[in-house]
Design a protein around this motif. Structure first.
Motif, PDB file in Angstrom:
ATOM      1  N   ASP A  57       0.876  -1.172   0.000  1.00 33.79           N
ATOM      2  CA  ASP A  57       0.000   0.000   0.000  1.00 33.79           C
ATOM      3  C   ASP A  57       0.907   1.214   0.000  1.00 33.79           C
ATOM      4  N   VAL A  58       0.743   2.056  -1.015  1.00 38.57           N
ATOM      5  CA  VAL A  58       1.662   3.186  -1.213  1.00 38.57           C
ATOM      6  C   VAL A  58       0.874   4.491  -1.251  1.00 38.57           C
ATOM      7  N   ALA A  59       1.333   5.465  -0.474  1.00 36.72           N
ATOM      8  CA  ALA A  59       0.745   6.808  -0.488  1.00 36.72           C
ATOM      9  C   ALA A  59       1.572   7.715  -1.382  1.00 36.72           C
ATOM     10  N   GLY A  60       0.942   8.800  -1.857  1.00 34.27           N
ATOM     11  CA  GLY A  60       1.685   9.802  -2.625  1.00 34.27           C
ATOM     12  C   GLY A  60       1.701   9.557  -4.120  1.00 34.27           C
ATOM     13  N   LEU A  61       0.950   8.543  -4.584  1.00 35.71           N
ATOM     14  CA  LEU A  61       0.880   8.299  -6.033  1.00 35.71           C
ATOM     15  C   LEU A  61      -0.365   8.946  -6.635  1.00 35.71           C
ATOM     16  N   ASP A  62      -1.153   9.618  -5.789  1.00 38.24           N
ATOM     17  CA  ASP A  62      -2.408  10.221  -6.205  1.00 38.24           C
ATOM     18  C   ASP A  62      -2.373  11.697  -5.804  1.00 38.24           C
ATOM     19  N   ASP A  63      -3.226  12.490  -6.395  1.00 39.77           N
ATOM     20  CA  ASP A  63      -3.288  13.905  -6.025  1.00 39.77           C
ATOM     21  C   ASP A  63      -3.638  14.070  -4.547  1.00 39.77           C
ATOM     22  N   ASP A  64      -4.475  13.168  -4.047  1.00 38.35           N
ATOM     23  CA  ASP A  64      -4.844  13.189  -2.634  1.00 38.35           C
ATOM     24  C   ASP A  64      -3.850  12.323  -1.862  1.00 38.35           C
ATOM     25  N   PRO A  65      -3.014  12.919  -0.989  1.00 38.31           N
ATOM     26  CA  PRO A  65      -1.973  12.144  -0.290  1.00 38.31           C
ATOM     27  C   PRO A  65      -2.528  11.072   0.646  1.00 38.31           C
ATOM     28  N   ARG A  66      -3.839  11.157   0.972  1.00 34.47           N
ATOM     29  CA  ARG A  66      -4.435  10.155   1.868  1.00 34.47           C
ATOM     30  C   ARG A  66      -4.797   8.865   1.137  1.00 34.47           C
ATOM     31  N   VAL A  67      -4.846   8.937  -0.192  1.00 37.61           N
ATOM     32  CA  VAL A  67      -5.237   7.760  -0.977  1.00 37.61           C
ATOM     33  C   VAL A  67      -4.067   6.774  -1.063  1.00 37.61           C
ATOM     34  N   LEU A  68      -4.351   5.511  -0.762  1.00 38.28           N
ATOM     35  CA  LEU A  68      -3.337   4.464  -0.877  1.00 38.28           C
ATOM     36  C   LEU A  68      -3.568   3.685  -2.171  1.00 38.28           C
ATOM     37  N   ARG A  69      -2.508   3.493  -2.913  1.00 35.50           N
ATOM     38  CA  ARG A  69      -2.572   2.690  -4.129  1.00 35.50           C
ATOM     39  C   ARG A  69      -1.830   1.374  -3.879  1.00 35.50           C
TER      40      ARG A  69
END
Length: 321
Positions: free
Chosen positions: A139-151
């Motif tokens: 689970d990685v944060a910071g790959l989306d415009d919203d820093p709270r979103v985990l990809r």
């Protein structure tokens, strides 16, 4: 003369340095319990084409354990030799092909590794942590415009090189069976080391294998986690020593660890060291600071553990159980 037996968990260059340190410490026997999640380079190609455990980290461990003297040196260079050019062989390490060919011939990866160990006069045994290859998913944060979103990011190479911040990793399959030999090596050891290395992709995956975590709790060995000298670009960018310990304990909150071993220059203020000690106390562990970093001929500190210093630090730890 009685010898101290070491079982070293990890992968890649970090495990190579630890195994070298175990040799300096005069350990016997030495067992390397090696990650099997690599999906890049020569290992990744062989894993996909031959459906085998990726051999690269296993090869590195064998190279670290070849016999002393010219014969061992020749074997080490041979195992590590990498083909150049642009053809089908380009990028493959000779040792990877040797392990793969022997595994196919003998029908078993462990038998192949034991055969190479016999040929190379190995100072120890190299054991895959699991008998089948694993995949890492993060689970990685910071790959989306919203820093709270985990990809979700899948694969060892993808996790190790992500530009985002890794929050948590898991294995696929989720609860893989461990190699029986790996469990036995942990239970029979006097000292068990975990790390250093890529924290999320070659250190933490070991403690996510249920039988390995159980063996670490059941063993009478000193269990020592060797902390990285610095954060790694990608998966642990910006991590403090405290954060390394925190994410380790998050992934295995019930694990018993005796010591976290850190370089003396990792944290210099009393406040930092108190925070590190508190993080380690979650696993009922002590933190020991010692000189561990290799220094170049010009006096420059290198981002690599010095086997002599590491051996001395490991030997100085008292039995804690």
């Amino acid at each position: 003369m009685s010898h101290t037996s070491y079982t070293c968990l990890g992968g890649g260059h970090g495990l190579y340095q630890t195994l070298t340190a175990a040799r300096v410490a005069g350990a016997s026997p030495i067992n390397a319990v090696v990650t099997v999640a690599d999906d890049g380079g020569s290992s990744g190609r062989l894993r996909r084409e031959m459906e085998i455990v990726p051999p690269g980290d296993l090869r590195m461990a064998l190279a670290a354990l070849t016999s002393e003297g010219d014969g061992g040196s020749m074997w080490r260079d041979t195992l590590q030799h990498r083909f150049g050019g642009h053809g089908a062989m380009a990028g493959h390490a000779l040792g990877n092909l040797l392990i793969t060919g022997l595994a196919e011939r003998l029908g078993d990866t462990q038998a192949a590794l034991d055969q190479v160990a016999a040929w190379t006069g190995s100072a120890g045994r190299v054991i895959p942590v699991c008998p089948q290859p694993l995949d890492i998913e993060a689970d990685v944060a910071g790959l989306d415009d919203d820093p709270r979103v985990l990809r979700s990011v899948r694969g060892q190479v993808a996790v190790a090189t992500t530009p985002g911040a890794v929050r948590r990793v898991r294995l696929t399959p989720a609860q893989p069976a461990a190699s029986e030999a790996a469990v036995r090596a942990i239970l029979d050891a006097d000292v068990v080391t975990i790390g250093p290395g890529s924290w999320f992709s070659s250190v933490i995956p070991h403690i996510l294998v249920p039988e390995i975590a159980q063996a670490l709790n059941d063993t009478d060995a000193r269990v020592v986690v060797i902390l990285n000298l610095s954060p790694e670009a990608g998966e642990t960018h910006g991590f403090t020593t405290e954060r390394h310990i925190h994410v380790f304990s998050q992934h295995a909150p019930q694990l018993k660890v005796d010591y976290f071993l850190a370089d003396e220059h990792t944290a210099t203020s009393a406040g930092e060291r108190d925070n590190i000690a508190r993080a380690a106390a979650r696993l009922n562990a002590q933190v020991v600071f010692a000189p561990l970093r290799e220094v170049g001929e010009d006096g420059t500190a290198l981002n690599r553990h010095d086997p002599q210093q590491l051996a001395a630090a490991l030997q100085a730890l008292r039995p804690a159980r």
